[in-house]
Scaffold this active site. Structure first.
Site, PDB file in Angstrom:
ATOM      1  N   GLY A   1       0.864  -1.177   0.000  1.00 34.35           N
ATOM      2  CA  GLY A   1       0.000   0.000   0.000  1.00 34.35           C
ATOM      3  C   GLY A   1       0.898   1.224   0.000  1.00 34.35           C
ATOM      4  CB  ALA A   2       0.969   4.207  -2.222  1.00 33.34           C
TER       5      ALA A   2
ATOM      6  CD  GLN B   1      -3.301  -6.817  -3.501  1.00 29.57           C
ATOM      7  OE1 GLN B   1      -4.024  -7.431  -4.279  1.00 29.57           O
ATOM      8  NE2 GLN B   1      -2.124  -6.355  -3.882  1.00 29.57           N
TER       9      GLN B   1
ATOM     10  CG  ASP C   1      -0.063   2.235  -5.843  1.00 33.38           C
ATOM     11  OD1 ASP C   1      -1.223   1.836  -6.029  1.00 33.38           O
ATOM     12  OD2 ASP C   1       0.680   1.786  -4.953  1.00 33.38           O
TER      13      ASP C   1
ATOM     14  CE  LYS D   1      -2.260  -4.024  -6.570  1.00 38.02           C
ATOM     15  NZ  LYS D   1      -0.869  -4.410  -6.975  1.00 38.02           N
TER      16      LYS D   1
HETATM   17  O1  MRU Z   1       0.487  -3.885  -4.654  1.00 35.79           O
HETATM   18  P1  MRU Z   1      -0.125  -3.173  -3.489  1.00 35.79           P
HETATM   19  O2  MRU Z   1      -0.967  -4.041  -2.636  1.00 35.79           O
HETATM   20  O3  MRU Z   1       0.903  -2.392  -2.709  1.00 35.79           O
HETATM   21  O4  MRU Z   1      -1.083  -2.093  -4.177  1.00 35.79           O
HETATM   22  C1  MRU Z   1      -1.853  -1.256  -3.362  1.00 35.79           C
HETATM   23  C2  MRU Z   1      -2.744  -0.367  -4.116  1.00 35.79           C
HETATM   24  O5  MRU Z   1      -2.820  -0.388  -5.323  1.00 35.79           O
HETATM   25  C3  MRU Z   1      -3.511   0.641  -3.309  1.00 35.79           C
HETATM   26  O6  MRU Z   1      -4.765   0.891  -3.865  1.00 35.79           O
HETATM   27  C4  MRU Z   1      -2.709   1.948  -3.265  1.00 35.79           C
HETATM   28  O7  MRU Z   1      -1.391   1.697  -2.883  1.00 35.79           O
HETATM   29  C5  MRU Z   1      -3.311   2.946  -2.364  1.00 35.79           C
HETATM   30  S1  MRU Z   1      -3.130   2.497  -0.666  1.00 35.79           S
HETATM   31  C6  MRU Z   1      -3.802   3.735   0.274  1.00 35.79           C
END
Ligand code: MRU
Length: 347
Positions: A46-47, A197, A238, A249
């Site tokens: 998650g970013a 996720q 992200d 995602k």
């Molecule tokens: O690959 P991940 O699980 O790190 O991807 C996460 C996402 O795409 C989330 O939607 C994004 O990071 C926003 S988290 C507040």
């Protein structure tokens, strides 16, 4: 409340997100190399959460450097930054947090010990500020949501919840605020292939708090919209470029197209640390490609015949014109309004 990354007992505690929802366990991280590995293997993901984790990783790396020589210390700290930057390419929060830590190191006057102390304080500040930011996003998101019907059915993709941030969440922060104000009927969570996720993490967070949640497969989203089951879509991000194009995602882009076709508002909820003003548009965003095993393997089971090829991009880019508004800690904006916030890069 869930805090996926916290400083505790002279080390960093990470909730192991690869084991949820079946097992809640916490991993203690003492070294920068272990933090880099935890980001890469998505123990923390998650970013905003990987930004916070990387900031602590920088401090852990600084602590490992045994020298009193200012110049040598900074040179070795650059190597730690390089290692952490190499973990995941798409979420800009990672690079933002590392740059902020490097800026602290370069700007601290005094001894190497003074720098280390300031690095710890900056990492703590990044963590606390992200939590406050998520609460603000929740409030602004609540104000931006459609006013009818009174109780909304919201669709989200992936996990942009407490687990993906310092706590509370961005997209899921908006959902939490709506739930708290009696404005949510139900959350629909896309399962989010290939790493699930949505099914594993978003659903788990909702169950913890009694938020009604329906998990659907990604391919059901358009059908649910047509059936009148969705009033609004809220997703995280992200990396958002200066023109409002948004990487999130893989699968988010299809949801945005479906929302447009059904005249359903599509919101992106993200802190300003996710906006990369150095990139003009989404075509410049580096998209992470992950191991194809994420597609062809479920636990011990191989799903596909041998001899096929795979393509596994972890993110896609939703063009700004499909986005109704971007909800930030400073309010909700049209994607085209972002440019007026043009911040200087940290370093
Ligand atoms: O690959 P991940 O699980 O790190 O991807 C996460 C996402 O795409 C989330 O939607 C994004 O990071 C926003 S988290 C507040």
């Amino acid at each position: 409340m869930l805090y996926p990354v916290i400083w505790q007992n002279d080390s960093v505690s990470l909730i192991d997100q690869t084991r949820l929802p079946n097992e809640y366990s916490v991993v203690q991280i003492h070294r920068s190399e272990d933090m880099a590995q935890a980001i890469k293997t998505m123990i923390v993901r998650g970013a905003p959460a990987i930004g916070v984790a990387a900031a602590y990783g920088m401090y852990l790396g600084a602590r490992e450097i045994e020298t009193n020589n200012h110049h040598e210390f900074l040179e070795r700290l650059e190597k730690v930054a390089e290692l952490l930057r190499s973990t995941r390419p798409t979420a800009v929060n990672l690079f933002w947090a590392i740059s902020r830590m490097m800026k602290t190191a370069y700007e601290t006057l005094g001894t190497v010990e003074n720098i280390k102390q300031n690095l710890w304080q900056t990492a703590q500040a990044i963590n606390v500020e992200d939590l406050q930011t998520c609460y603000a996003i929740g409030n602004h998101g609540l104000a931006a949501l459609p006013t009818t019907p009174e109780k909304l059915k919201i669709l989200t993709h992936c996990n942009a919840g407490a687990l993906a941030t310092a706590g509370y969440g961005t997209a899921l922060g908006v959902v939490r605020s709506a739930w708290g104000e009696g404005r949510l009927e139900r959350l629909f969570a896309d399962e989010t292939r290939p790493r699930l996720q949505g099914a594993k993490l978003t659903a788990w967070e909702c169950v913890q708090e009694g938020i009604p949640v329906t998990v659907i497969t990604d391919s059901m989203a358009a059908h649910c919209m047509k059936q009148g089951l969705i009033d609004a879509v809220v997703v995280g991000a992200d990396r958002i470029t200066a023109n409002g194009d948004t990487a999130n995602k893989i699968g988010t882009y299809s949801v945005a197209i479906a929302a447009k076709a059904h005249h359903i508002p599509f919101f992106v909820a993200a802190p300003f640390s996710t906006v990369d003003f150095a990139l003009a548009d989404g075509s410049q965003i580096p998209i992470e490609e992950r191991n194809p095993a994420e597609i062809y393997q479920l636990g011990e089971t191989i799903l596909t015949p041998s001899g096929v090829d795979f393509y596994n991009p972890a993110f896609d880019v939703t063009p700004a014109e499909l986005i109704t508004a971007i909800i930030t800690e400073n309010g909700a904006f049209l994607p085209s309004e972002l440019a007026k916030f043009q911040f200087q890069p940290i370093i």
